[in-house]
Design a protein around this motif. Sequence first.
Motif, short mmCIF file in Angstrom:
data_model
loop_
_atom_site.label_atom_id
_atom_site.label_comp_id
_atom_site.label_asym_id
_atom_site.label_seq_id
_atom_site.Cartn_x
_atom_site.Cartn_y
_atom_site.Cartn_z
N PHE A 61 -37.12 -31.32 8.33
CA PHE A 61 -38.48 -30.80 8.37
C PHE A 61 -39.42 -31.97 8.59
CE2 PHE A 61 -36.12 -27.71 5.92
CZ PHE A 61 -36.58 -26.50 6.42
N LEU A 62 -40.50 -31.74 9.32
CA LEU A 62 -41.49 -32.77 9.58
C LEU A 62 -42.77 -32.40 8.84
CD1 LEU A 62 -42.38 -35.30 11.20
CD2 LEU A 62 -43.07 -33.74 13.03
N ILE A 63 -43.31 -33.38 8.12
CA ILE A 63 -44.60 -33.20 7.47
C ILE A 63 -45.54 -34.28 8.00
CG2 ILE A 63 -45.88 -33.15 5.30
CD1 ILE A 63 -43.34 -32.08 3.95
N LEU A 64 -46.63 -33.85 8.61
CA LEU A 64 -47.65 -34.77 9.10
C LEU A 64 -48.71 -34.86 8.01
CD1 LEU A 64 -47.94 -33.48 12.77
CD2 LEU A 64 -46.66 -35.44 11.91
N ALA A 65 -48.66 -35.95 7.26
CA ALA A 65 -49.52 -36.12 6.10
C ALA A 65 -50.57 -37.19 6.34
CB ALA A 65 -48.67 -36.51 4.88
N SER A 66 -51.75 -36.95 5.83
CA SER A 66 -52.80 -37.97 5.87
C SER A 66 -52.28 -39.22 5.16
CB SER A 66 -54.05 -37.46 5.15
OG SER A 66 -54.94 -38.53 4.89
N GLY A 67 -52.59 -40.38 5.73
CA GLY A 67 -52.18 -41.64 5.12
C GLY A 67 -52.73 -41.84 3.72
N ALA A 68 -53.72 -41.05 3.34
CA ALA A 68 -54.32 -41.14 2.01
C ALA A 68 -53.58 -40.28 0.99
CB ALA A 68 -55.78 -40.74 2.08
N HIS A 69 -52.57 -39.53 1.41
CA HIS A 69 -51.88 -38.59 0.52
C HIS A 69 -50.42 -38.92 0.30
CE1 HIS A 69 -54.84 -35.09 1.38
NE2 HIS A 69 -55.28 -35.90 0.46
N ARG A 70 -49.93 -38.49 -0.84
CA ARG A 70 -48.50 -38.45 -1.11
C ARG A 70 -48.09 -36.98 -1.01
NH1 ARG A 70 -45.98 -42.83 -3.04
NH2 ARG A 70 -44.36 -41.60 -4.01
N VAL A 71 -46.97 -36.73 -0.39
CA VAL A 71 -46.49 -35.36 -0.23
C VAL A 71 -45.94 -34.84 -1.55
CG1 VAL A 71 -44.77 -33.91 0.92
CG2 VAL A 71 -46.01 -35.65 2.22
N ASP A 72 -46.37 -33.65 -1.93
CA ASP A 72 -45.83 -32.95 -3.10
C ASP A 72 -44.60 -32.19 -2.61
OD1 ASP A 72 -45.20 -30.99 -5.04
OD2 ASP A 72 -47.28 -30.89 -5.72
N THR A 73 -43.42 -32.76 -2.86
CA THR A 73 -42.19 -32.17 -2.31
C THR A 73 -41.87 -30.81 -2.90
OG1 THR A 73 -40.87 -33.50 -3.84
CG2 THR A 73 -41.16 -34.37 -1.60
N ASP A 74 -42.21 -30.57 -4.16
CA ASP A 74 -41.94 -29.25 -4.75
C ASP A 74 -42.82 -28.19 -4.08
OD1 ASP A 74 -40.04 -30.28 -6.52
OD2 ASP A 74 -41.51 -30.59 -8.12
N LYS A 75 -44.08 -28.50 -3.90
CA LYS A 75 -45.00 -27.58 -3.25
C LYS A 75 -44.56 -27.29 -1.82
CE LYS A 75 -49.95 -27.43 -2.70
NZ LYS A 75 -51.17 -28.24 -2.73
N CYS A 76 -44.20 -28.34 -1.08
CA CYS A 76 -43.79 -28.17 0.33
C CYS A 76 -42.45 -27.47 0.44
CB CYS A 76 -43.80 -29.51 1.05
SG CYS A 76 -45.48 -30.16 1.29
N ALA A 77 -41.54 -27.70 -0.49
CA ALA A 77 -40.25 -27.00 -0.49
C ALA A 77 -40.48 -25.50 -0.60
CB ALA A 77 -39.35 -27.50 -1.62
N ALA A 78 -41.39 -25.11 -1.49
CA ALA A 78 -41.68 -23.69 -1.66
C ALA A 78 -42.29 -23.12 -0.37
CB ALA A 78 -42.63 -23.49 -2.84
N LEU A 79 -43.19 -23.86 0.26
CA LEU A 79 -43.80 -23.41 1.51
C LEU A 79 -42.77 -23.25 2.63
CD1 LEU A 79 -46.99 -25.65 1.48
CD2 LEU A 79 -46.95 -23.15 1.30
#
Length: 158
Positions: A61-79
């Motif tokens: 899976f690809l997540i394009l995240a703002s450089g100012a953010h850390r990805v919430d993997t639990d939240k994105c896994a659910a999505l």
Amino acid sequence: MPPLHPNAQAVADRLAALEVAGQVHMFSERVATAAQAAERLGVSIGAIANSLVFDGDGRPFLILASGAHRVDTDKCAALLGVQRLRRATPEFVRAATGQPIGGVAPVGHPQPLPTLVDVALRQYETVWAAAGHPNASFPTTFDELLRITHGTATEVAG
């Protein structure tokens, strides 16, 4: 400007086919972090679209995240409808994208990847994304990232 690396040229060709106006730029030195890219480009770190590949139950899976953010993997896994989402190994990234970590572009992969696009990128008129090589990037917009990746706009940070 240095000539394009073959990976960056392949991304430039794909971007042209997708009618993206922004041109791929090669830096003369490695740009390994969003902070370094922002500094070299003279933009806010938030305007850097980090292309992060994750392993979701064995699928990329690809997540394009703002450089100012850390990805919430639990939240994105659910999505994404997966049990577990974790940062992919360099080998997994290369197999899924044909590109190295630090240079993964939003496009130009052997197969399109399911993609989430951080809504925080919407606030910037121009965002910068990697272009197939750690020294390469290109300017784009939030809306264009959605179009070229067929991505889903969402909050990726916790």
